[in-house]
Design a protein around this motif. Structure first.
Motif, PDB file in Angstrom:
ATOM      1  N   TYR A   1     -45.607  29.458  -7.486  1.00  0.00           N
ATOM      2  CA  TYR A   1     -45.893  30.226  -9.013  1.00  0.00           C
ATOM      3  C   TYR A   1     -47.294  30.497  -9.116  1.00  0.00           C
ATOM      4  O   TYR A   1     -48.222  29.705  -8.431  1.00  0.00           O
ATOM      5  N   SER A   2     -47.471  31.333  -9.674  1.00  0.00           N
ATOM      6  CA  SER A   2     -49.099  31.813  -9.888  1.00  0.00           C
ATOM      7  C   SER A   2     -50.001  31.011 -10.905  1.00  0.00           C
ATOM      8  O   SER A   2     -51.029  30.647 -10.794  1.00  0.00           O
ATOM      9  N   GLY A   3     -48.973  30.636 -11.930  1.00  0.00           N
ATOM     10  CA  GLY A   3     -49.717  29.802 -12.776  1.00  0.00           C
ATOM     11  C   GLY A   3     -48.496  29.042 -13.682  1.00  0.00           C
ATOM     12  O   GLY A   3     -47.420  29.135 -13.382  1.00  0.00           O
ATOM     13  N   ALA A   4     -48.996  28.239 -14.957  1.00  0.00           N
ATOM     14  CA  ALA A   4     -47.900  27.503 -15.629  1.00  0.00           C
ATOM     15  C   ALA A   4     -48.438  27.467 -16.915  1.00  0.00           C
ATOM     16  O   ALA A   4     -49.633  27.352 -17.289  1.00  0.00           O
TER      17      ALA A   4
ATOM     18  N   LEU B   1     -42.630  22.684 -18.748  1.00  0.00           N
ATOM     19  CA  LEU B   1     -43.613  23.579 -17.959  1.00  0.00           C
ATOM     20  C   LEU B   1     -42.889  24.879 -17.826  1.00  0.00           C
ATOM     21  O   LEU B   1     -41.637  24.836 -17.453  1.00  0.00           O
ATOM     22  N   ILE B   2     -43.592  25.882 -18.075  1.00  0.00           N
ATOM     23  CA  ILE B   2     -43.064  27.057 -18.166  1.00  0.00           C
ATOM     24  C   ILE B   2     -43.886  27.947 -16.864  1.00  0.00           C
ATOM     25  O   ILE B   2     -45.154  28.207 -17.090  1.00  0.00           O
ATOM     26  N   MET B   3     -43.105  28.284 -15.980  1.00  0.00           N
ATOM     27  CA  MET B   3     -43.751  28.565 -14.561  1.00  0.00           C
ATOM     28  C   MET B   3     -43.683  30.159 -14.788  1.00  0.00           C
ATOM     29  O   MET B   3     -42.837  30.870 -14.885  1.00  0.00           O
ATOM     30  N   LEU B   4     -45.081  30.555 -14.122  1.00  0.00           N
ATOM     31  CA  LEU B   4     -45.263  32.024 -14.384  1.00  0.00           C
ATOM     32  C   LEU B   4     -45.431  32.951 -12.870  1.00  0.00           C
ATOM     33  O   LEU B   4     -46.064  32.136 -12.064  1.00  0.00           O
TER      34      LEU B   4
END
Length: 157
Positions: free
Chosen positions: A75-78, A119-122
């Motif tokens: 993922y690119s961010g969280a 954690l919400i993975m983006l």
């Protein structure tokens, strides 16, 4: 050597038994898992978390690895979402926020009333792709997960 073989057989039996029983997406979400996790991720998870019941739950909620998914999903961010009032009950999360978060510039902390730590993975577009509850995770497990799941350019470690 013998105890290692017994451990490997026991882990295989747990994996095979667990995969036969699949939980609903709601049950998995309540346990802190989504159906987006690959079963190979559960095996990696088992190396760091020695709680067999938790590993078993992961295996009941995972998606079988396919040949084209050999590369791990990254993922690119969280976003680390947590309720500020409940933080006192999660010292591992507080420790991560205060002492480790700066090592991961692509992670933002978001406070949401009554939200369990998750954690919400983006993805590359900043869109929500996976949610993982981290209520019972130790700080080192959060760090290891983020090192493996965030794209290398996103993490300073």
């Amino acid at each position: 050597m013998g105890s290692l073989l017994i451990y490997a057989i026991a882990l295989l039996a747990i994996q095979l038994g667990s995969r036969a029983e699949h939980l609903s997406s709601k049950e998995c979400e309540n346990l802190g898992f989504t159906g987006l996790a690959l079963c190979s991720d559960c095996n990696t998870f088992a190396e760091y978390v020695k709680d067999q019941e938790l590993v078993s739950d992961c295996l009941k909620c995972c998606t079988e690895d396919s040949d084209d998914s050999m590369s791990k999903i990254t993922y690119s961010g969280a976003v680390l979402e947590v309720c500020m009032r409940k933080l006192v009950f999660y010292p591992e999360i507080v420790g991560f926020i205060e002492e480790e978060k700066e090592k991961f510039p692509s992670i933002k902390v978001q406070y949401a009333f009554n939200s369990p730590p998750k954690l919400i993975m983006l993805d590359d577009d900043g869109q929500h792709k996976e949610t993982i509850r981290v209520d019972n995770w130790k700080r080192e497990h959060i760090l290891q997960f983020l090192r493996e799941k965030l794209k290398p350019t996103s993490a300073a470690i």
